[in-house]
Design a protein around this motif. Structure first.
Motif, mmCIF file in Angstrom:
data_model
loop_
_atom_site.group_PDB
_atom_site.id
_atom_site.type_symbol
_atom_site.label_atom_id
_atom_site.label_comp_id
_atom_site.label_asym_id
_atom_site.label_seq_id
_atom_site.Cartn_x
_atom_site.Cartn_y
_atom_site.Cartn_z
ATOM 1 N N PHE A 52 0.812 -1.215 0.000
ATOM 2 C CA PHE A 52 0.000 0.000 0.000
ATOM 3 C C PHE A 52 0.846 1.265 0.000
ATOM 4 C CE2 PHE A 52 -2.177 -3.377 2.484
ATOM 5 C CZ PHE A 52 -3.035 -3.774 1.461
ATOM 6 N N SER A 53 2.084 1.144 -0.416
ATOM 7 C CA SER A 53 2.983 2.294 -0.471
ATOM 8 C C SER A 53 2.845 3.009 -1.810
ATOM 9 C CB SER A 53 4.432 1.838 -0.291
ATOM 10 O OG SER A 53 5.329 2.870 -0.665
ATOM 11 N N PRO A 54 2.332 4.242 -1.838
ATOM 12 C CA PRO A 54 2.235 4.977 -3.104
ATOM 13 C C PRO A 54 3.593 5.187 -3.769
ATOM 14 C CG PRO A 54 0.869 6.012 -1.432
ATOM 15 C CD PRO A 54 1.711 4.985 -0.731
ATOM 16 N N ARG A 55 4.636 5.394 -2.971
ATOM 17 C CA ARG A 55 5.968 5.612 -3.548
ATOM 18 C C ARG A 55 6.472 4.340 -4.233
ATOM 19 N NH1 ARG A 55 11.763 6.759 -1.994
ATOM 20 N NH2 ARG A 55 12.236 8.814 -2.896
ATOM 21 N N GLN A 56 6.175 3.190 -3.654
ATOM 22 C CA GLN A 56 6.569 1.936 -4.283
ATOM 23 C C GLN A 56 5.804 1.717 -5.594
ATOM 24 O OE1 GLN A 56 9.075 0.244 -3.388
ATOM 25 N NE2 GLN A 56 9.234 -0.129 -1.198
ATOM 26 N N LEU A 57 4.538 2.119 -5.641
ATOM 27 C CA LEU A 57 3.759 1.983 -6.879
ATOM 28 C C LEU A 57 4.362 2.841 -7.990
ATOM 29 C CD1 LEU A 57 0.100 2.019 -5.525
ATOM 30 C CD2 LEU A 57 1.352 0.053 -6.425
ATOM 31 N N LEU A 58 4.804 4.049 -7.637
ATOM 32 C CA LEU A 58 5.424 4.895 -8.648
ATOM 33 C C LEU A 58 6.746 4.292 -9.118
ATOM 34 C CD1 LEU A 58 5.570 7.384 -10.395
ATOM 35 C CD2 LEU A 58 6.407 8.689 -8.419
ATOM 36 N N ARG A 59 7.535 3.752 -8.205
ATOM 37 C CA ARG A 59 8.782 3.108 -8.600
ATOM 38 C C ARG A 59 8.520 1.996 -9.628
ATOM 39 N NH1 ARG A 59 13.414 4.143 -5.985
ATOM 40 N NH2 ARG A 59 13.447 5.044 -3.880
ATOM 41 N N LYS A 60 7.457 1.231 -9.431
ATOM 42 C CA LYS A 60 7.127 0.141 -10.351
ATOM 43 C C LYS A 60 6.829 0.676 -11.747
ATOM 44 C CE LYS A 60 3.770 -3.565 -11.104
ATOM 45 N NZ LYS A 60 2.534 -4.234 -10.590
ATOM 46 N N GLN A 61 6.078 1.754 -11.832
ATOM 47 C CA GLN A 61 5.751 2.315 -13.146
ATOM 48 C C GLN A 61 6.976 2.939 -13.804
ATOM 49 O OE1 GLN A 61 2.909 1.788 -14.792
ATOM 50 N NE2 GLN A 61 2.386 0.516 -13.006
ATOM 51 N N LEU A 62 7.850 3.530 -13.015
ATOM 52 C CA LEU A 62 9.076 4.094 -13.582
ATOM 53 C C LEU A 62 9.991 2.995 -14.101
ATOM 54 C CD1 LEU A 62 9.804 6.951 -11.023
ATOM 55 C CD2 LEU A 62 8.700 7.110 -13.263
ATOM 56 N N ALA A 63 9.931 1.821 -13.479
ATOM 57 C CA ALA A 63 10.705 0.691 -13.989
ATOM 58 C C ALA A 63 10.171 0.257 -15.358
ATOM 59 C CB ALA A 63 10.644 -0.470 -13.001
ATOM 60 N N ARG A 64 8.859 0.328 -15.557
ATOM 61 C CA ARG A 64 8.294 0.016 -16.874
ATOM 62 C C ARG A 64 8.820 0.993 -17.929
ATOM 63 N NH1 ARG A 64 2.289 0.436 -17.173
ATOM 64 N NH2 ARG A 64 2.552 -0.713 -19.133
ATOM 65 N N LEU A 65 8.880 2.263 -17.553
ATOM 66 C CA LEU A 65 9.423 3.255 -18.482
ATOM 67 C C LEU A 65 10.904 2.987 -18.762
ATOM 68 C CD1 LEU A 65 7.896 6.655 -17.289
ATOM 69 C CD2 LEU A 65 7.469 5.495 -19.456
ATOM 70 N N SER A 66 11.632 2.666 -17.722
ATOM 71 C CA SER A 66 13.070 2.433 -17.871
ATOM 72 C C SER A 66 13.328 1.272 -18.832
ATOM 73 C CB SER A 66 13.695 2.144 -16.510
ATOM 74 O OG SER A 66 15.082 1.938 -16.624
ATOM 75 N N ALA A 67 12.487 0.251 -18.782
ATOM 76 C CA ALA A 67 12.643 -0.887 -19.686
ATOM 77 C C ALA A 67 12.466 -0.467 -21.145
ATOM 78 C CB ALA A 67 11.637 -1.979 -19.332
ATOM 79 N N ARG A 68 11.776 0.643 -21.364
ATOM 80 C CA ARG A 68 11.591 1.172 -22.724
ATOM 81 C C ARG A 68 12.610 2.268 -23.026
ATOM 82 N NH1 ARG A 68 5.389 0.989 -23.941
ATOM 83 N NH2 ARG A 68 4.656 -0.551 -22.430
ATOM 84 N N LYS A 69 13.575 2.437 -22.105
ATOM 85 C CA LYS A 69 14.612 3.463 -22.242
ATOM 86 C C LYS A 69 14.000 4.868 -22.261
ATOM 87 C CE LYS A 69 18.031 0.493 -24.484
ATOM 88 N NZ LYS A 69 17.360 -0.737 -24.061
ATOM 89 N N LEU A 70 13.007 5.066 -21.387
ATOM 90 C CA LEU A 70 12.328 6.353 -21.258
ATOM 91 C C LEU A 70 12.338 6.792 -19.805
ATOM 92 C CD1 LEU A 70 9.190 5.724 -23.515
ATOM 93 C CD2 LEU A 70 11.086 7.281 -24.041
ATOM 94 N N ARG A 71 12.269 8.101 -19.597
ATOM 95 C CA ARG A 71 12.079 8.688 -18.271
ATOM 96 C C ARG A 71 10.903 9.663 -18.343
ATOM 97 N NH1 ARG A 71 16.037 12.118 -17.134
ATOM 98 N NH2 ARG A 71 17.103 12.033 -19.143
ATOM 99 N N CYS A 72 10.248 9.862 -17.228
ATOM 100 C CA CYS A 72 9.118 10.787 -17.152
ATOM 101 C C CYS A 72 9.549 12.048 -16.422
ATOM 102 C CB CYS A 72 7.946 10.139 -16.418
ATOM 103 S SG CYS A 72 6.497 11.218 -16.239
ATOM 104 N N MET A 73 9.309 13.194 -17.062
ATOM 105 C CA MET A 73 9.603 14.487 -16.449
ATOM 106 C C MET A 73 8.293 15.147 -16.029
ATOM 107 S SD MET A 73 12.868 14.505 -16.639
ATOM 108 C CE MET A 73 13.229 16.199 -16.139
ATOM 109 N N VAL A 74 8.291 15.745 -14.850
ATOM 110 C CA VAL A 74 7.070 16.341 -14.297
ATOM 111 C C VAL A 74 7.362 17.741 -13.779
ATOM 112 C CG1 VAL A 74 5.362 16.184 -12.431
ATOM 113 C CG2 VAL A 74 6.022 14.124 -13.696
ATOM 114 N N GLY A 75 6.537 18.699 -14.183
ATOM 115 C CA GLY A 75 6.565 20.053 -13.642
ATOM 116 C C GLY A 75 5.335 20.292 -12.787
#
Length: 505
Positions: free
Chosen positions: A146-169
């Protein structure tokens, strides 16, 4: 041997090393933190984590306990995830399975909070206090469900596997209020499931004079103190602007990678509230306070994907006349397609749905357009513009930043994988025939509960948990409305919302 070397040698015995939870960079950062703490004689350390509502929770440790946490994490109770924002018990924690059907949640057990050394700061308003954000784990070393930060880490790993990063303002509106009385009394004390009376306040400026310099000057002292503190904390503040309502401000922040941006928002909100209170003010990120003349506040999330190796913006169009690249348009199509179920993560309170009104600088339906502030998704893109991006204008400022950003990545990646077409832009967004946004928290929860994509990506355990947590909150509101003959669908902010949200967010 220096302290860095000693720490690196000692780390093999702890929970962090045993489960391989840190990178080599994090181990080096932890060693540097220990050296700094001893050199600067820091006395106390706050280990903070974001609860499901996005509010900062913390335990204060002495130096020896903190140094131990840099090797083995620190025990804390899972209770902050099993109670709603008022402290109302949501799950039967002391039954088998903890009321969730999960053996690991039986009996309200301990979890381990592990500091992320990259987030360490010293608090400017308490210069002998260190502050660090943590990730939550079960004692087995498994990431906490139930950790929101862990959920975000999981989605960022999906992006990383595609050689992408997400930028947020970040572009966040909030209210600065003057406290009528700095002292709490019995009426401000609540009970589990019942918030005490919200503090009494009065406006700090008359409002409704957009970007008024003289009105902004009335707020200069607390605003200047906040800007100074945010700079010392290393937050990438760009501007503080006088908005529409009395005491309504907007803070904008330069883009950062998604996890850092989410962490920054947690720190920004808790720092702003602490500093304001110390100066006799109240800062609230409640969307629509029940005060005379108060206009709704929103949180506009600017997002883009970039190439992990080169940093090139993957949303930037390659020809004149195109709003975004193919990748950007498909991502936009995903945000459009999944806008309704994702609303609950951008607007997790009953109060937030009062923003969705026609011609209100907030959306009321799913729509997109280039550089148009009436749509839900405002596109800002041009050839050779490395700042090409999508601005989602749906959020309320009290949203959990990890879940809000997670919802965008999940929807956007589905758009790319499914090659979703966002359709033509909507230049008259309050007349388009696109779906209307949910009218209430209850409606949004139904949409989330039934959505296959979010259930698959976030897991049924988390979705069912989150829906139940928010339905407990909704049930308390509906009881108040019934007891006081109030239409739950009324447009006016109720006393219940004022007590529930004004001083919590």
């Amino acid at each position: 041997m220096g302290l860095s070397g000693q720490l690196l040698m000692a780390r093999g015995e702890g929970f962090i090393q045993k489960h391989g939870l840190w990178t080599d960079d994090q181990h080096r950062q932890a060693a540097a933190i220990r050296e700094r703490a001893e050199k600067d004689k820091l006395k106390l350390f706050r280990l903070a984590w974001a609860d499901p509502h996005g509010a900062s929770r913390a335990k204060t440790l002495t130096a020896p306990a903190f140094f131990g946490a840099l090797e083995s994490g620190h025990n804390t109770n899972v209770a902050t995830t099993t109670l709603d924002a008022s402290g109302a018990r949501t799950f039967a924690s002391f039954t088998r399975g903890g009321g969730m059907g999960l053996d690991e949640m039986t009996g309200s057990p301990n979890m381990i909070i592990v500091p992320d050394p990259a987030t360490f700061r010293v608090l400017p308003w308490e210069p002998d206090v260190g502050w660090v954000l943590c990730d939550e784990y079960f004692t087995s070393g498994v990431p906490f469900h139930f950790s929101p930060r862990q959920l975000l880490r999981k989605q960022l790993a999906r992006l990383s596997a595609r050689k992408l990063r997400c930028m947020v303002g970040l572009e966040v509106e909030w209210y600065l209020l003057a406290l009528a009385d700095p002292h709490l009394t019995g009426e401000h004390v609540g009970a589990p499931g019942l918030k005490g009376r919200a503090p009494s306040t009065y406006p700090v400026e008359p409002g409704f004079s957009f970007h008024s310099e003289s009105n902004m000057d009335l707020m200069h002292k607390p605003v200047a103190a906040l800007a100074d503190a945010l700079e010392k904390l290393g937050l990438p503040l760009r501007s503080i602007e006088n908005e529409w309502g009395p005491g309504q401000l907007e803070c904008t922040f330069a883009p950062r990678e998604a996890l850092e941006a989410a962490d920054n928002l947690v720190l920004f909100r808790t720092a702003t509230r602490q500093l304001a209170r110390r100066m006799g003010y109240l800062a609230t990120f409640m969307s629509r306070p029940a005060l005379k003349g108060y206009y709704s506040s929103g949180w506009h999330l600017h997002q883009s994907l970039v190439d992990a190796a080169t940093g090139n913006n993957a949303f930037m169009p390659d020809a004149e006349g195109k709003p975004l690249s193919w990748t950007g348009l498909a991502y936009l199509g995903g945000l459009m397609h999944h806008a309704l179920p994702s609303t609950v993560f951008a607007n997790p309170t009953i109060n937030g749905y009062r923003r969705f009104r026609m011609n209100s600088l907030a959306p009321d339906r799913v729509a997109w357009c280039s550089d148009h502030r009436g749509v839900m998704l405002r596109v800002l893109g041009a050839v050779n513009d490395p700042a090409s991006r999508i601005e989602n204008r749906i959020g309320e400022p009290s949203a959990n930043p990890y879940l809000y950003i997670v919802s965008q990545i999940v929807a956007g990646l589905d758009g790319i994988d499914s090659k979703r077409d966002p359709g033509p832009p909507d230049t008259d967004p309050y007349s388009t025939k696109h779906p209307m946004l949910p009218k209430s928290l209850g409606d949004a929860l139904v949409l989330m509960e039934k959505d296959a994509l979010f259930r698959d990506e976030l897991g049924p355990i988390f979705v069912d948990y989150y829906v139940k947590l928010k339905r407990t909150e909704l049930a308390r509101y509906e009881k108040f409305a019934a007891d006081n003959n109030i239409d739950p669908a009324s447009d006016e902010t109720t006393a219940w919302e004022q007590d529930e949200y004004l001083d919590f967010f």
